[in-house]
Design an enzyme around this catalytic site. Structure first.
Site, PDB file in Angstrom:
ATOM      1  N   THR A 342       0.796  -1.230   0.000  1.00 56.49           N
ATOM      2  CA  THR A 342       0.000   0.000   0.000  1.00 56.49           C
ATOM      3  C   THR A 342       0.829   1.280   0.000  1.00 56.49           C
ATOM      4  OG1 THR A 342      -2.094  -0.874   0.826  1.00 56.49           O
ATOM      5  CG2 THR A 342      -1.511   1.352   1.505  1.00 56.49           C
ATOM      6  N   CYS A 358       7.164  -1.128   6.420  1.00 62.50           N
ATOM      7  CA  CYS A 358       7.332  -1.415   7.840  1.00 62.50           C
ATOM      8  C   CYS A 358       8.589  -0.777   8.392  1.00 62.50           C
ATOM      9  CB  CYS A 358       7.420  -2.921   8.064  1.00 62.50           C
ATOM     10  SG  CYS A 358       6.048  -3.833   7.385  1.00 62.50           S
ATOM     11  N   ASN A 570       7.308  -6.506  13.469  1.00 64.99           N
ATOM     12  CA  ASN A 570       6.678  -5.255  13.056  1.00 64.99           C
ATOM     13  C   ASN A 570       5.203  -5.247  13.440  1.00 64.99           C
ATOM     14  OD1 ASN A 570       6.130  -7.339  11.145  1.00 64.99           O
ATOM     15  ND2 ASN A 570       5.364  -5.786   9.738  1.00 64.99           N
ATOM     16  N   LEU A 571       4.441  -4.404  12.807  1.00 64.69           N
ATOM     17  CA  LEU A 571       3.019  -4.276  13.097  1.00 64.69           C
ATOM     18  C   LEU A 571       2.256  -5.566  12.823  1.00 64.69           C
ATOM     19  CD1 LEU A 571       0.536  -2.497  13.733  1.00 64.69           C
ATOM     20  CD2 LEU A 571       0.459  -1.956  11.302  1.00 64.69           C
ATOM     21  N   CYS A 572       2.664  -6.317  11.823  1.00 63.10           N
ATOM     22  CA  CYS A 572       1.900  -7.495  11.411  1.00 63.10           C
ATOM     23  C   CYS A 572       2.672  -8.801  11.577  1.00 63.10           C
ATOM     24  CB  CYS A 572       1.444  -7.338   9.961  1.00 63.10           C
ATOM     25  SG  CYS A 572       0.491  -5.842   9.673  1.00 63.10           S
ATOM     26  N   GLU A 574       5.439 -10.121  10.471  1.00 63.69           N
ATOM     27  CA  GLU A 574       6.134 -10.868   9.424  1.00 63.69           C
ATOM     28  C   GLU A 574       7.564 -10.401   9.193  1.00 63.69           C
ATOM     29  OE1 GLU A 574       4.443  -7.505   6.874  1.00 63.69           O
ATOM     30  OE2 GLU A 574       4.144  -8.466   8.812  1.00 63.69           O
ATOM     31  N   PRO A 755       0.065  -9.595   5.540  1.00 65.68           N
ATOM     32  CA  PRO A 755      -1.369  -9.918   5.547  1.00 65.68           C
ATOM     33  C   PRO A 755      -2.091  -9.662   4.231  1.00 65.68           C
ATOM     34  CG  PRO A 755      -0.777  -8.572   7.450  1.00 65.68           C
ATOM     35  CD  PRO A 755       0.392  -8.564   6.525  1.00 65.68           C
ATOM     36  N   THR A 756      -1.604  -8.738   3.420  1.00 68.21           N
ATOM     37  CA  THR A 756      -2.222  -8.346   2.141  1.00 68.21           C
ATOM     38  C   THR A 756      -3.700  -7.998   2.289  1.00 68.21           C
ATOM     39  OG1 THR A 756      -2.925 -10.542   1.322  1.00 68.21           O
ATOM     40  CG2 THR A 756      -0.637  -9.918   0.953  1.00 68.21           C
ATOM     41  N   ALA A 757      -4.061  -7.377   3.391  1.00 69.46           N
ATOM     42  CA  ALA A 757      -5.480  -7.128   3.675  1.00 69.46           C
ATOM     43  C   ALA A 757      -6.150  -6.293   2.598  1.00 69.46           C
ATOM     44  CB  ALA A 757      -5.609  -6.451   5.037  1.00 69.46           C
ATOM     45  N   THR A 758      -5.425  -5.351   2.006  1.00 66.14           N
ATOM     46  CA  THR A 758      -6.021  -4.484   0.996  1.00 66.14           C
ATOM     47  C   THR A 758      -5.650  -4.881  -0.420  1.00 66.14           C
ATOM     48  OG1 THR A 758      -5.860  -2.669   2.578  1.00 66.14           O
ATOM     49  CG2 THR A 758      -6.396  -2.088   0.328  1.00 66.14           C
ATOM     50  N   ILE A 759      -4.378  -5.193  -0.655  1.00 69.50           N
ATOM     51  CA  ILE A 759      -3.979  -5.459  -2.042  1.00 69.50           C
ATOM     52  C   ILE A 759      -4.612  -6.743  -2.567  1.00 69.50           C
ATOM     53  CG2 ILE A 759      -1.859  -4.121  -1.855  1.00 69.50           C
ATOM     54  CD1 ILE A 759      -0.322  -6.765  -1.710  1.00 69.50           C
TER      55      ILE A 759
END
Length: 936
Positions: A342, A358, A570-572, A574, A755-759
């Protein structure tokens, strides 16, 4: 209203009486009798009258069976083998409804029959629709261009199976009125088409194409300075001209880097592929429209292919033949074979190209260091970075402060400030700021840290908006296994402990424990390791935090352990890169669409190799082009040059290959596909090193010794005294080891699964490595509510004659699960098992198979339908024993997790079945929470 007006029967197995009875239709055709059609018609009647909420669905399922039996019994009393008239069956249905006390449905049914009779009588002489006018932006009225509306809708369904232009047009016309605004007219067919998505997934693509028309009108009018529009067919010829005007306008508005205007624009514009606008699903294009496309004053002037080309050009700025590379990058992005993260999509080709995903920091144990870290968070978050903070070095509650001769308040008050900073700096208004704080398990403040997300207690000691995670050494897990004691310490008295891991950590920690036992430590506390572990899992279940990450595998297997220590993720969860007071780790992410690289014959290795080679070049370019908001990030990124190539669409790939997630075949595919990606990524980085030079800190790394990720498993096994994990491989790793040792690598780290939540939404595939959440549900994010239907399932149900409105109703009733629907065959139930129907041990096994190939980590969510302390304990111990580096969200069903609704009778803001949450506690679940999208 879609009440029963005419039964259409076909032979049904297992109905001996149907062999003797026939139905005469109104057109004179005679068809076999099928009682299941009565049940289906009654179900539709009730749903049409009473709505489609949860309570109505339950009533329908409870009473329809009894009513059907009553109607069939009444018809068969005269068992003389003659045919029934349609009216006979309708009369019996009406009587059954009345006798059952369902007066509202019966009354509507009678009125509907009368209405349909009148319609049939008047069908040949249908009145001409009234002439409608459209109100332009300046208030003037002009006649509705009916021909263009028809052309637009027909264009939207072209080439799509199972969709009909007339269905969209009929609903669109029903919502038009004289004096309708141009914006409302553009929205009307979009709402009409999206209402049909739950019946046929291809309507999602038709809806996206209709949205594309709205976007074209907005963009072209902005550039022209007056009302302008074009259909998709017309736009194919206009795209090159539009692209030049778009770049000029973007540069003038300071939205686009002026350097893009110096490309050979004729060559670039000729490479655009307008037909690729047609491949979007509605969710993907609406997400781009709302959050990604460039705008001025809220008016979008960036069309999809211009968007992808802007990103490609932005990433090719420093290439020698930048037009060639820009076109190569564009082809990869616009085909959906690969998608950048993103921040790259937001900012590539703009005056402030902050492209990294990140950032990881270590917080120093002094006020200057603490508030510098919080300031850094703000600067890094401003341009869409996701943050991971290592707070372990900060002294604990009660520790001595030499400068004031006082006692420390511990880390919690500072975490509260960090939490509020994340809220205040919301990534330029594009999405919420997001940060995760990490704390090592021996820190004396660990118990207060576990409580940070609780909804009770002193709110000044709570961080409701910040993610938190445990950083757990192997020694703690060994103490849990042995039911031993665990000593909590303050880092000001144990300054070396955070930098140690493996046997060295064990030696130092036990020495500090001995000192504490002798009374030589000022701040310490001894607890039972199992009790602390249980409390961790309890808080994880109740609040969704802290996440569980394992320190030792992150460090022992780190290729950069010669250059520092991995202090957090990091935040997610990975990214596993070194941090210190002087180094802020940066990672640049992108994901391969695995579903686009598989077919009936398996993984397309040749296509995958092409994709990975180009993707790695793009990610490496990010490092040099990037706009760095703090100097530590720039210095660290240029020294180590890490990237994180991941994947998405894993579940879709399994559907294409006809492999149930919970199967050994799927585990082998997880293993083999990740091996192939890793092999190609490392090889591509090696080729880049030969072309551009090694990364500066290569010497002394595991890479330089010929130790690849698969080899580092042995280091972990040696440190632990064994490791329960399949170590098999299929590719020429010996050859690659020699290549890496000889040429080096361009990037210290190559692989991480985000996570690829948006892409994944943009590409229209399943998220990351996630199992299917549900087969039919509504996804809610910052762009609104979107019906999501599994197209693979629909295709399979259609092939077996099982896809109808009753199946849709059943899927809603059973929350998108096939398990309780008797007429669905067992093989489809296994293939389309949803996340909560799959034993989470399969998710861990698949992750462990991937982890052996990955030099960083993966965002691994775990799903448990009916969690218990025993299940959680076994699950997370298994994750540790399998050598996983990190885990992410724990997702369990909440008490009220489904809200059912329908588009019928509403304004289009909600459709199908709306999933309120799937969570460990309120706000815990990130499936539809935009705050979890910071990495991708």
């Amino acid at each position: 209203m879609s009440l029963l007006s005419e039964f259409e029967f076909s032979a049904a197995p297992g109905q001996p009486q149907a062999d003797r009875h026939r139905v005469i239709r109104r057109n004179g055709a005679v068809t076999p009798f099928d009682a299941d059609k009565i049940r289906a018609a009654l179900t539709k009647a009730f749903l049409a009258v009473e709505g489609n909420d949860a309570a109505a669905s339950r009533r329908v399922h409870d009473i329809v069976g009894a009513l059907t039996a009553e109607i069939v019994a009444a018809l068969f009393r005269r068992d003389d083998g003659r045919a029934f008239q349609i009216e006979d069956i309708q009369d019996q249905a009406e009587l059954a409804l009345m006798r059952g006390g369902h007066h509202k449905v019966a009354r509507a049914y009678v009125l509907y029959r009368e209405e349909r009779a009148r319609e049939r009588a008047a069908a040949a002489a249908a009145p001409t629709p009234p002439l409608l006018n459209v109100r332009a932006g300046d208030g003037r009225l002009k006649p509705l261009d009916e021909a263009r509306l028809v052309r637009l809708v027909e264009e939207s369904v072209a080439g799509l199976e199972g969709v009909a232009a007339e269905a969209i047009l009929s609903e669109t016309r029903r919502n038009l009125y004289d004096g309708i605004s141009a914006d409302e007219l553009a929205q009307a067919p979009i709402l009409a088409a999206r209402a049909l998505v739950e019946r046929e997934p291809n309507y999602a693509r038709a809806t996206a194409r209709l949205l594309g028309d709205k976007l074209r009108r907005e963009a072209l009018s902005f550039l022209a300075g007056h009302a302008d529009e074009a259909t998709q067919g017309e736009m194919a010829a206009r795209y090159p001209e539009y692209f030049r005007a778009y770049l000029a306008a973007g540069i003038a508005a300071e939205r686009i880097d002026p350097e893009l205007g110096r490309f050979d624009l004729g060559r670039i514009a000729a490479a655009l592929k307008p037909e690729r606008d047609l491949q979007f699903d509605y969710l993907g294009l609406q997400t781009l429209y709302d959050r990604y496309f460039l705008h001025v004053g809220g008016v979008r002037f960036e069309l999809p292919q211009a968007f992808f080309m802007r990103i490609a050009m932005g990433l090719a700025l420093r290439e020698v033949d930048r037009e060639v590379r820009a076109i190569e990058f564009y082809d990869l992005l616009s085909s959906f074979d690969f998608m950048a993260s993103t921040p790259t999509l937001f900012n590539a080709g703009t005056p402030r190209p902050q492209l990294s995903s990140c950032f990881l920091t270590t917080v120093s144990d002094d006020l200057d260091g603490i508030f510098k870290a919080i300031r850094d968070n703000a600067l890094l978050a401003k341009y869409s970075g996701g943050l991971g903070n290592d707070w372990t070095p900060v002294r604990g509650l009660g520790a001595h402060i030499k400068g004031t001769n006082g006692e420390s308040q511990g880390i919690v008050p500072f975490l509260k400030v960090a939490n509020d900073t994340a809220i205040a700096v919301n990534q330029g208004g594009k999405r919420k700021g997001a940060v995760c704080a990490y704390l090592e398990t021996w820190h004396v403040d660990i118990e207060e840290f576990l409580d940070l997300r609780k909804n009770t207690g002193d709110d000044r000691r709570r961080t409701h908006d910040m993610n938190i995670a445990n950083w757990i050494p192997d020694l703690f897990m060994q103490r849990v296994e042995a039911d031993g004691p665990w000593t909590l310490l303050s880092p000001d008295e144990t300054p070396d402990l955070h930098d140690l891991y493996g046997p060295a950590f064990k030696t130092a920690y036990e020495a500090y424990e001995a000192r504490a036992a002798r009374g030589e430590m000022k701040v310490f506390r001894t607890v039972r390791a199992v009790d602390l572990w249980r409390r961790m899992l309890t808080m994880l279940f109740e609040t969704g935090h802290p996440w569980v990450a394992f320190k030792d595998p992150c460090n022992i297997r780190s290729p950069q352990r010669h250059a520092g220590v991995v202090h957090s993720s990091n935040l997610c969860t990975e990214i596993t890169l070194n941090t210190s007071a002087d180094e802020v780790a940066v990672c640049n992410l992108g994901s391969i669409n695995l579903a686009a690289h598989v077919g009936a014959n398996g993984l397309d290795r040749q296509r995958l190799a092409r994709t990975v080679r180009t993707a790695m070049r793009m990610l490496d370019n990010v490092i040099d082009i990037n706009f760095y908001t703090i100097p530590e990030a720039r210095r660290t990124n240029l020294r180590h040059r890490p990237v994180g190539l991941g994947l998405m669409g894993f579940q879709d790939a399994l559907h294409v290959l006809r492999l149930p997630y919970a199967s050994e075949e799927a585990m082998r595919f997880a293993d083999g596909s990740m091996e192939a990606i890793a092999y190609e990524a490392i090889s591509a980085s090696c080729d880049l090193a030969a072309e551009r030079g090694r990364y500066p800190s290569f010497a002394g790394s595991l890479w330089s010794e010929g130790i690849l990720p698969i080899d580092s498993l042995e280091l972990l096994a040696e440190a632990r005294g064994g490791l329960d994990l399949d170590r098999s491989s299929t590719l020429d790793w010996d050859g690659l080891r020699q290549k890496v040792k000889a040429a080096g690598l361009r990037n210290s780290n190559c692989l991480a699964i985000a996570p690829t939540a948006t892409i994944s939404n943009i590409c229209g595939v399943s998220q990351s490595i996630e199992p299917a959440y549900q087969t039919l549900y509504v996804k809610s994010n910052m762009s609104g509510d979107f019906t999501v239907v599994n197209p693979h399932l629909v295709a399979d149900l259609k092939a077996r004659g099982l896809w109808d409105e009753v199946m849709i109703s059943d899927l809603k009733y059973y929350d998108g699960s096939l398990g309780a629907i008797d007429r669905v065959p067992a093989d489809l139930k296994a293939l389309y098992a949803t996340a909560f129907e799959i034993d989470a041990a399969w998710l861990i096994e698949a992750a462990a198979r991937r982890q052996k190939w990955i030099d960083q980590a993966q965002s691994l969510n775990l799903y448990i339908a009916n969690p218990s302390g025993k299940k959680l304990d076994a699950l997370y111990r298994l994750a540790w024993k399998k050598g996983l580096k990190t885990t992410y969200y724990l997702r369990s069903r909440s008490a009220t997790h489904v809200e059912k609704s329908t588009l019928k009778g509403v304004d289009g803001k909600l459709n199908a079945v709306s999933v309120a949450a799937v969570e460990a506690a309120p706000k815990a679940c990130a499936i539809d929470d935009p705050t979890c999208e910071a990495c991708q």
